[in-house]
Design a protein around this motif. Structure first.
Motif, PDB file in Angstrom:
ATOM      1  N   ALA A 194       0.851  -1.189   0.000  1.00 23.55           N
ATOM      2  CA  ALA A 194       0.000   0.000   0.000  1.00 23.55           C
ATOM      3  C   ALA A 194       0.881   1.232   0.000  1.00 23.55           C
ATOM      4  N   CYS A 195       0.274   2.389  -0.227  1.00 20.52           N
ATOM      5  CA  CYS A 195       1.007   3.639  -0.085  1.00 20.52           C
ATOM      6  C   CYS A 195       0.100   4.696   0.525  1.00 20.52           C
ATOM      7  N   GLN A 196       0.746   5.669   1.168  1.00 23.11           N
ATOM      8  CA  GLN A 196       0.037   6.800   1.788  1.00 23.11           C
ATOM      9  C   GLN A 196       0.330   8.050   0.984  1.00 23.11           C
ATOM     10  N   PHE A 197      -0.678   8.884   0.812  1.00 19.13           N
ATOM     11  CA  PHE A 197      -0.515  10.146   0.098  1.00 19.13           C
ATOM     12  C   PHE A 197      -0.469  11.303   1.092  1.00 19.13           C
ATOM     13  N   ASP A 198       0.574  12.133   0.925  1.00 14.14           N
ATOM     14  CA  ASP A 198       0.792  13.283   1.784  1.00 14.14           C
ATOM     15  C   ASP A 198       0.743  12.822   3.252  1.00 14.14           C
ATOM     16  N   ASN A 199       0.571  13.750   4.180  1.00  9.16           N
ATOM     17  CA  ASN A 199       0.561  13.383   5.597  1.00  9.16           C
ATOM     18  C   ASN A 199      -0.062  14.512   6.404  1.00  9.16           C
ATOM     19  N   GLU A 200      -0.878  14.167   7.372  1.00  7.21           N
ATOM     20  CA  GLU A 200      -1.467  15.149   8.276  1.00  7.21           C
ATOM     21  C   GLU A 200      -2.076  16.335   7.503  1.00  7.21           C
ATOM     22  N   TYR A 201      -2.853  15.991   6.502  1.00  2.42           N
ATOM     23  CA  TYR A 201      -3.435  17.010   5.614  1.00  2.42           C
ATOM     24  C   TYR A 201      -4.857  17.328   6.048  1.00  2.42           C
ATOM     25  N   ARG A 202      -5.204  18.629   6.030  1.00  5.38           N
ATOM     26  CA  ARG A 202      -6.530  19.011   6.499  1.00  5.38           C
ATOM     27  C   ARG A 202      -7.389  19.697   5.447  1.00  5.38           C
ATOM     28  N   GLY A 203      -6.897  19.800   4.239  1.00  7.02           N
ATOM     29  CA  GLY A 203      -7.631  20.534   3.216  1.00  7.02           C
ATOM     30  C   GLY A 203      -8.680  19.692   2.506  1.00  7.02           C
ATOM     31  N   ARG A 204      -8.832  19.959   1.229  1.00  8.64           N
ATOM     32  CA  ARG A 204      -9.859  19.290   0.435  1.00  8.64           C
ATOM     33  C   ARG A 204      -9.397  17.900   0.021  1.00  8.64           C
ATOM     34  N   GLY A 205     -10.310  16.963   0.154  1.00  7.99           N
ATOM     35  CA  GLY A 205      -9.990  15.595  -0.234  1.00  7.99           C
ATOM     36  C   GLY A 205      -9.629  15.457  -1.692  1.00  7.99           C
ATOM     37  N   SER A 206     -10.050  16.396  -2.520  1.00 10.59           N
ATOM     38  CA  SER A 206      -9.743  16.331  -3.955  1.00 10.59           C
ATOM     39  C   SER A 206      -8.244  16.415  -4.220  1.00 10.59           C
ATOM     40  N   TYR A 207      -7.486  17.068  -3.325  1.00 11.82           N
ATOM     41  CA  TYR A 207      -6.022  17.105  -3.473  1.00 11.82           C
ATOM     42  C   TYR A 207      -5.437  15.708  -3.304  1.00 11.82           C
ATOM     43  N   LEU A 208      -5.885  14.998  -2.293  1.00  8.04           N
ATOM     44  CA  LEU A 208      -5.399  13.630  -2.091  1.00  8.04           C
ATOM     45  C   LEU A 208      -5.802  12.737  -3.258  1.00  8.04           C
ATOM     46  N   MET A 209      -6.998  12.939  -3.766  1.00  5.22           N
ATOM     47  CA  MET A 209      -7.441  12.159  -4.915  1.00  5.22           C
ATOM     48  C   MET A 209      -6.628  12.491  -6.163  1.00  5.22           C
ATOM     49  N   ALA A 210      -6.204  13.751  -6.301  1.00  5.28           N
ATOM     50  CA  ALA A 210      -5.352  14.122  -7.436  1.00  5.28           C
ATOM     51  C   ALA A 210      -4.013  13.405  -7.351  1.00  5.28           C
ATOM     52  N   LEU A 211      -3.471  13.284  -6.131  1.00  5.32           N
ATOM     53  CA  LEU A 211      -2.214  12.557  -5.950  1.00  5.32           C
ATOM     54  C   LEU A 211      -2.399  11.077  -6.285  1.00  5.32           C
ATOM     55  N   LYS A 212      -3.515  10.515  -5.865  1.00  2.99           N
ATOM     56  CA  LYS A 212      -3.768   9.103  -6.155  1.00  2.99           C
ATOM     57  C   LYS A 212      -3.897   8.881  -7.658  1.00  2.99           C
ATOM     58  N   LYS A 213      -4.580   9.772  -8.341  1.00  3.76           N
ATOM     59  CA  LYS A 213      -4.735   9.635  -9.793  1.00  3.76           C
ATOM     60  C   LYS A 213      -3.385   9.698 -10.488  1.00  3.76           C
ATOM     61  N   ILE A 214      -2.522  10.610 -10.055  1.00  4.95           N
ATOM     62  CA  ILE A 214      -1.177  10.704 -10.624  1.00  4.95           C
ATOM     63  C   ILE A 214      -0.439   9.382 -10.430  1.00  4.95           C
ATOM     64  N   ALA A 215      -0.483   8.862  -9.211  1.00  2.00           N
ATOM     65  CA  ALA A 215       0.233   7.620  -8.908  1.00  2.00           C
ATOM     66  C   ALA A 215      -0.283   6.458  -9.750  1.00  2.00           C
ATOM     67  N   GLN A 216      -1.585   6.333  -9.865  1.00  2.25           N
ATOM     68  CA  GLN A 216      -2.145   5.221 -10.631  1.00  2.25           C
ATOM     69  C   GLN A 216      -1.851   5.362 -12.118  1.00  2.25           C
ATOM     70  N   ASN A 217      -1.869   6.571 -12.640  1.00  3.60           N
ATOM     71  CA  ASN A 217      -1.541   6.769 -14.054  1.00  3.60           C
ATOM     72  C   ASN A 217      -0.097   6.391 -14.345  1.00  3.60           C
ATOM     73  N   ILE A 218       0.774   6.581 -13.371  1.00  4.05           N
ATOM     74  CA  ILE A 218       2.185   6.220 -13.536  1.00  4.05           C
ATOM     75  C   ILE A 218       2.371   4.709 -13.516  1.00  4.05           C
ATOM     76  N   GLY A 219       1.531   4.013 -12.732  1.00  7.89           N
ATOM     77  CA  GLY A 219       1.662   2.560 -12.662  1.00  7.89           C
ATOM     78  C   GLY A 219       1.502   1.965 -11.280  1.00  7.89           C
ATOM     79  N   PHE A 220       1.306   2.809 -10.272  1.00  2.38           N
ATOM     80  CA  PHE A 220       1.037   2.267  -8.938  1.00  2.38           C
ATOM     81  C   PHE A 220      -0.310   1.545  -8.968  1.00  2.38           C
ATOM     82  N   ASP A 221      -0.294   0.287  -8.568  1.00  4.89           N
ATOM     83  CA  ASP A 221      -1.495  -0.548  -8.608  1.00  4.89           C
ATOM     84  C   ASP A 221      -1.437  -1.469  -7.395  1.00  4.89           C
TER      85      ASP A 221
END
Length: 686
Positions: free
Chosen positions: A183-210
């Motif tokens: 598994a992997c964790q995106f960012d850390n101790e983040y309090r903003g909009r969940g869409s930022y974390l989802m943007a990071l996840k989309k980047i990772a999956q497009n690169i090949g993280f599965d």
């Protein structure tokens, strides 16, 4: 030989002499509101945090093996951005920054890994791991400065580049490939909009993280949520916090971590950066849909210049029992293994108040020992052994424990610091099989012995006295026992092992009607009844270890003071309004000692000193530092360059009325002194 539940249950194969390997077909991984499910079986992992880039590469395998022997069944590690790209466009994956090699060792040692990818990590690293060049990027005329940790396209483009680099280290080592990356964790101790974390996840999956699943820290509460199932929220708690502004003992709300509770979040973590929302709405909703996992249960704690707690083994053990008894089905320790900050190319890599970001505290330049179960140099600290019987229990009985519902007999009672009016306890049960969890310990508080007759569903246990500071777990309707006032530890080769909790007489009541009162431990050689073995706490802490940790004879070293400090530095308060640590120039005015070294460099240098803080130099180069809090300053001599015969120790004196919290173990007399310098064993097992 014990039945293997899953890959996570392979941690002790080394002691059986089996060289198992992760197969191409790793276990299938699922999760539900209760737990992880591996190949259809529920598991309760022990996750230990170790930062690969804070240890020399040649130590990794040895230290990972020690973590396994301590009961760790899963590894967590940060990938610090400024450790690998301190200079723009110059990625460094060499030596102790070689993530791929670290992951290959984890694969060979059968330990799944959760990668904490950043871009922001914190981890008491300079700028939280974000390189200085990112924070000072020039902008074109009319442009706004780039906003980090946001959906600013310029920042996300940098994140994509970072993730692509990390993927070069991970490719072929993901879980689906038979590798360890679970598994992997995106960012850390983040309090903003969940869409930022989802943007990071989309980047990772497009690169090949599965990967089988993805995570985020469950604190602080997000401004807007991430969609259900996209990321598992993981929680935590600490016994004390170096980040507190107060310099008073037991400041903050950490006492709450010593009470069983149904809510998962902690209002103590990350208080240096965030103001919590008080309604807890998002956190409360997670109980209905997500398993209760922790990623930051304090295995100890760091010390900042202005606040220097002294941690005890029972701090970590109490937190672990309370979390398990509160329903957690994954205990993740931060840290499980301490480390040392690597050499920076442009600057030191520690968090401090003078940096542009993540500057709430001043941390030592080099040491990140964290008072962890395994120290900065792999030292066996008391928490390592104190936690082991609980880890064995989680490993051997995780499938039984995981589905059990948690109950809180004291729920609704007011939680206050040092409350000694009742015993803190909970139980987990399916109506028949149950475990009773109790905790009569609170850090730096005096709790008294308490007599109680536990009632678990329709089972009434006889009255038992729980001594002050006693912590433990009693089984009910498990392994042929109606109940036992001893702690269940493991079952191996059809032998059931229990641990007598110090100060509590062991009574075993079996479902066949057999009752045994005041049973005395007989160790692993002789059962107390049929295939049941009762161990002392020390025996349980070393169960299944081929060797027992011991200390070899200390060797006193010659040291000499060659210079007395010539002036007291002015202790200023930084931008965050707490005392600032000294800078390099301040040590030009320090007291100076020389230490003559032995020929054999396999031991641990152990310096008992008193003062404000100290630095250790080899041939003029800073190799480690220490903020005094009553513990010795230690250094692994094997890390020294060959031919080193002498070290230089520089100590700044304590001053009267310093704006610094020093624990009760520290000598606060103004001045400085060296009491002794020795070489001791670092990790001897016999």
């Amino acid at each position: 030989m014990r039945r293997l539940v899953s890959l996570l249950m392979l941690s002790f194969l080394v002691e059986l002499g089996i060289n198992a390997q992760i197969s191409k077909a790793n276990p299938t991984v699922k999760w539900d509101a209760k737990s992880l499910i591996m190949d259809g079986k529920r598991v309760v992992p022990v996750m230990g945090e170790i930062h690969y880039s804070r240890l020399p590469e040649y130590e990794w395998r040895k230290e990972i093996k020690k973590m396994k022997e301590g009961g760790v069944t899963m590894i967590a590690t940060y990938v610090f951005w400024n450790h690998i790209e301190e200079i723009k466009d110059q990625f460094d994956w060499s030596g102790q920054r070689n993530l791929r090699h670290f992951l290959e060792i984890c694969k060979e040692e059968n330990l799944p890994v959760i990668l904490r990818l950043g871009p922001f990590c914190h981890g008491e690293v300079r700028n939280g791991g974000i390189p200085d060049w990112v924070l000072t990027m020039p902008v074109s005329a009319g442009e706004k400065p780039m906003k980090t940790r946001s959906e600013d396209p310029r920042f996300l483009k940098l994140c994509e580049k970072l993730y692509r680099q990390i993927f070069t280290q991970v490719q072929g080592l993901q879980w689906k490939d038979g590798g360890p990356v679970l598994a992997c964790q995106f960012d850390n101790e983040y309090r903003g909009r969940g869409s930022y974390l989802m943007a990071l996840k989309k980047i990772a999956q497009n690169i090949g993280f599965d990967l089988p699943f993805y995570t985020r820290t469950g604190w602080p509460e997000l401004a807007t949520p991430v969609p259900y199932g996209e990321m598992l929220p993981l929680f935590g708690d600490y016994a004390d916090g170096f980040w507190e502004r107060s310099i008073q003992e037991t400041a903050g709300n950490y006492y709450k971590a010593f009470f069983f509770k149904s809510n998962r979040d902690s209002k103590s973590i990350a208080t240096e950066q965030f103001n919590y929302q008080q309604n807890g709405s998002e956190t409360e909703k997670t109980k209905e849909v997500y398993p209760y996992f922790t990623c930051e249960l304090g295995g100890g704690g760091a010390i900042a210049y202005h606040r220097r707690p002294y941690f005890y083994a029972d701090d970590a053990y109490s937190l672990a029992v309370v979390k398990l008894g509160s329903g957690s089905n994954l205990l993740g320790y931060y840290m499980y293994h301490g480390g040392t900050n690597p050499e920076g190319k442009l600057s030191y890599l520690n968090e401090n108040q003078r940096t542009k970001a993540t500057n709430y505290n001043d941390l030592p330049v080099k040491t990140y020992d964290f008072h962890a179960p395994l120290g900065e140099f792999g030292q066996y600290n008391p928490a390592y052994f104190r936690l082991r019987p609980l880890h064995l229990f989680m490993d051997y009985y995780g499938e039984t424990l995981a589905p059990l519902q948690e109950y809180f007999p004291n729920e609704g009672k007011k939680v206050k610091k040092g409350d000694d009016s009742y015993l803190r306890w909970s139980y987990r049960s399916n109506g028949e099989t149950s475990f009773v969890f109790f905790n009569n310990y609170e850090r730096l508080q005096k709790l008294s012995a308490k007599s109680i007759a536990f009632r678990v569903g329709n089972i009434q246990l006889p009255k038992v006295t729980i001594p002050a500071n006693a912590i433990g777990v009693f089984p009910v309707n498990v392994e042929g026992m109606k109940y036992a006032t001893a702690q269940l530890v493991a079952k191996k080769d059809d032998k059931v092992y229990l641990m007598q909790i110090k100060g509590i007489p062991s009574t075993l009541v079996f479902q066949n009607g057999k009752t045994m009162k005041n049973v005395k431990p007989k160790g692993t050689v002789k059962p107390v009844y049929k295939n049941y073995y009762l161990l002392t706490e020390d025996e349980a802490e070393h169960l299944f270890l081929e060797k027992k940790a011991v200390s070899t004879a200390d060797v006193n070293l010659k040291f000499e003071q060659i210079k007395k400090f010539d002036e007291l530095r002015k202790i200023t308060k930084g931008v965050q309004k707490v005392a600032e640590e000294p800078v390099d120039a301040d040590f030009e005015h320090a007291s100076v000692y020389t230490i003559e070294l032995p020929t054999d460099k396999n031991g641990l240098l152990d310096i008992h000193y008193q003062g404000d803080c100290a630095r250790l130099y080899a041939d003029g180069k800073l190799i480690d530092d220490n903020f005094y809090n009553g513990r010795p300053f230690q250094y692994g001599l094997w890390r020294l360059p060959k031919g080193t015969t002498k070290l230089e120790l520089r100590i700044l004196p304590l001053q009267k009325d310093m704006p610094v919290y020093l624990p009760r173990e520290a000598d606060i007399t103004p001045g400085e002194k060296v009491v002794s310098v020795k070489v001791i064993s670092a990790d001897t097992l016999e």
